[in-house]
Structure formats: C-alpha cells, structure tokens
Design a protein around this motif. Structure first.
Motif, mmCIF file in Angstrom:
data_model
loop_
_atom_site.group_PDB
_atom_site.id
_atom_site.type_symbol
_atom_site.label_atom_id
_atom_site.label_comp_id
_atom_site.label_asym_id
_atom_site.label_seq_id
_atom_site.Cartn_x
_atom_site.Cartn_y
_atom_site.Cartn_z
ATOM 1 N N THR A 12 54.805 36.795 45.757
ATOM 2 C CA THR A 12 56.223 36.974 45.434
ATOM 3 C C THR A 12 56.371 37.486 43.998
ATOM 4 O O THR A 12 55.466 37.378 43.174
ATOM 5 C CB THR A 12 57.010 35.658 45.578
ATOM 6 O OG1 THR A 12 56.538 34.707 44.607
ATOM 7 C CG2 THR A 12 56.864 35.075 46.970
ATOM 8 N N GLY A 13 57.540 38.019 43.716
ATOM 9 C CA GLY A 13 57.848 38.513 42.374
ATOM 10 C C GLY A 13 59.229 39.127 42.358
ATOM 11 O O GLY A 13 59.914 39.202 43.391
ATOM 12 N N LEU A 14 59.640 39.562 41.208
ATOM 13 C CA LEU A 14 60.903 40.283 41.113
ATOM 14 C C LEU A 14 60.770 41.622 41.831
ATOM 15 O O LEU A 14 59.664 42.187 41.905
ATOM 16 C CB LEU A 14 61.278 40.503 39.655
ATOM 17 C CG LEU A 14 61.586 39.229 38.844
ATOM 18 C CD1 LEU A 14 61.810 39.586 37.380
ATOM 19 C CD2 LEU A 14 62.793 38.499 39.422
ATOM 20 N N PRO A 15 61.858 42.134 42.409
ATOM 21 C CA PRO A 15 61.762 43.441 43.076
ATOM 22 C C PRO A 15 61.090 44.473 42.175
ATOM 23 O O PRO A 15 61.412 44.585 40.994
ATOM 24 C CB PRO A 15 63.233 43.788 43.353
ATOM 25 C CG PRO A 15 63.892 42.452 43.522
ATOM 26 C CD PRO A 15 63.208 41.561 42.518
ATOM 27 N N GLY A 16 60.131 45.175 42.740
ATOM 28 C CA GLY A 16 59.327 46.109 41.974
ATOM 29 C C GLY A 16 57.929 45.583 41.699
ATOM 30 O O GLY A 16 57.054 46.342 41.268
ATOM 31 N N PHE A 17 57.699 44.265 41.960
ATOM 32 C CA PHE A 17 56.357 43.735 41.731
ATOM 33 C C PHE A 17 55.352 44.384 42.691
ATOM 34 O O PHE A 17 54.171 44.521 42.363
ATOM 35 C CB PHE A 17 56.349 42.202 41.872
ATOM 36 C CG PHE A 17 56.075 41.689 43.261
ATOM 37 C CD1 PHE A 17 54.828 41.205 43.599
ATOM 38 C CD2 PHE A 17 57.075 41.693 44.231
ATOM 39 C CE1 PHE A 17 54.570 40.726 44.879
ATOM 40 C CE2 PHE A 17 56.833 41.221 45.503
ATOM 41 C CZ PHE A 17 55.572 40.733 45.838
#
Length: 294
Positions: A63-68
C-alpha cells in the motif's frame, strides 16, 4: 508473446471454451498502455504474489499514497517501499528475474488490472519488467468506498502458524473477496475471487474449498494448478487492515454441478494492521451467485 500454456489449454478444452479464450487472449499486451498507466497511478494498493526461497507461494499486499505504484515506461512497473522485513516474500525479490504476478484492484470503481513479469530490487523499492498486462471484467468484485487512512497505524509482527485458528477461520468464512497467486510454465499470476460471504468453505483448519464461478474463459489460474499445484491466498479485513495469508497446494475438481477448487494449506501468516487503508461496507456484485456447497 505466448498467452496460454498447456495447462490452460487443457482446461479450456475440457470446458469447451478454446475459441472464446483465443479471442479474449488478444486483449493481453506485453506492455503498459496509457490507460493502464493512469489506472495504476491512481491506486493506493497492489497485490503481489511470488514463490519464496523455500518454494512456498504467497500473495501479499502493498500500500501507499496514489502514485506509489506507477509505470516507469511502457514495460516497467515501479513500486515504492518494497516488502517489509519479516514478510514471507521478503527474501524472494532479492535479485533480478524473480517471477511475480501483480494485481491492481480498485473497489471504488470495480476495475482491476493484472500485470505479470519479473521483479528486481530498485532504489525506490522494486521494479517489475512486464510480460503480460491485461484488464479483467468486474464480475464478482464488490464495490467499496475508501473511507481514509489510519495514519498512526503500523503493521504488527507477522504471526505464523501451520493451520487456521478459530478466529482466522471466522475471517475466511465472512470473506466476500480473496486474492489468489499461482505459478506455472508461463510464470506467476495473481487474480481475484469474490462472492457472497460464505462462498469460501472452511472444511477443516487446514483445508478450504470454493466454487469456481464462470469468468473470462482464459483459465490462467486453473491452468497453472494443472501444472503446479502451489498456491497462495490473501484475505483482507477491510475494516482493520489485518491480512491473513495462506500457502499450500490446490487442485480443481469437476462435477455435474460445476467446478470447485480444494486448497490444502501448510502455512499461515497473519499481520495485524498490515494496511492503513479503511474501506466501507461492500455493495455486493450483481454477478454473485447464490451460495452453494463447492
């Protein structure tokens, strides 16, 4: 680019969908098209599956912020962060050429994208050189809204075991979604399975089975199981972010009422708060069949 191997072709012939599978297979691309790149960059999670150094197959959640997770060119997926220490797959992506299967799934829009290839470590985390990229239909995909991120959430230690505990079995019985990684001559593939809660039957603490619902006629998963029975399952608690991951052997069963898959697990890995993402209650897919015994 070869889309199908002998296992998938054997299942297609058995079910009688070879012609349909050939037409569907034309949608598989070797690289990431602009529309797929835009979809990837908007996603806060990615499922990644591979075989660990001990041979067990696992599916895991990143998981991560959009763009990860983003396209770093038409033939490269770049993922920030990589795999945490203690993860069952932490030792898998340590050199170039590790076969992996990834799945970007967006419950908000009921869209998904499968990207298979080979991974290697990178300064950002890891990269995947693409082999097969294709979108899936939204069948059996429940719709959920992203409520937010638990910013103070941190993954707990991985809890390993040889079989399901009663609480883990309850999570499986309540699931409307899980992710499934298999491996075969064509590489590693990660897909999605969905249905009404209860569609996965807990036969015993070490055995599951589920009905195999009609899909896109490609039979990549069952084709892999024809050649190599290793499989990894990932269940997600959408409320708390806990992941339950199972590794073992699976095979398909064919009967007058349809197909089913029987899975015998030999390793369990549970990670509390593995994901900071918090999701709404599901809106069931209109394609979900009524429950029946697998």
């Amino acid at each position: 680019m070869r889309v199908y191997h002998s296992g998938s072709l054997a299942v297609q012939d058995r079910v009688g969908v070879r012609d349909l599978a050939e037409r569907v297979g034309r949608s598989v691309a070797p690289g990431i098209r602009p529309v797929a790149a835009a979809f990837l960059e908007a996603q806060p999670m990615l499922v990644l599956g591979a075989a660990a150094p001990d041979g067990r197959v696992w599916a895991g959640l990143l998981t991560g912020l959009p763009g990860f997770a983003r396209a770093a060119g038409p033939h490269t997926l770049s993922v920030a962060g990589g795999l945490p220490d203690g993860d069952p797959l932490a030792g898998a992506v340590t050199a170039a050429g590790t076969p992996v299967g990834t799945l970007a799934l967006d419950p908000r829009t009921r869209r998904r994208l499968r990207l298979n290839g080979t991974a290697r470590p990178s300064a950002r985390g890891l990269t995947v050189a693409t082999g097969r990229v294709f979108a899936n239909c939204p069948k059996y995909l429940q719709q959920r809204e992203l409520l937010g991120r638990a910013e103070d959430s941190r993954p707990g230690p991985v809890r390993y075991g040889p079989a399901l505990t009663p609480a883990q079995a309850a999570l499986v019985r309540a699931a409307d979604t899980f992710f499934l990684t298999t491996t075969g001559p064509g590489g590693v593939d990660t897909g999605h399975r969905g249905g009404l809660p209860g569609f996965v039957e807990v036969v015993s603490p070490a055995e599951l089975r589920w009905a195999d619902y009609p899909g896109n006629a490609m039979f990549l998963t069952l084709g892999n199981l024809e050649e190599d029975g290793r499989a990894g399952l990932l269940f997600l608690d959408w409320d708390t972010g806990t992941t339950l991951r199972l590794s073992g052997l699976a095979h398909a069963e064919y009967g007058p009422e349809g197909r089913a898959v029987r899975f015998r697990l030999d390793a369990v890995a549970e990670t509390p708060d593995a994901s900071p993402l918090r999701w709404s209650a599901p809106v069931p897919s209109p394609s979900n069949p009524p429950l029946r015994r697998a």
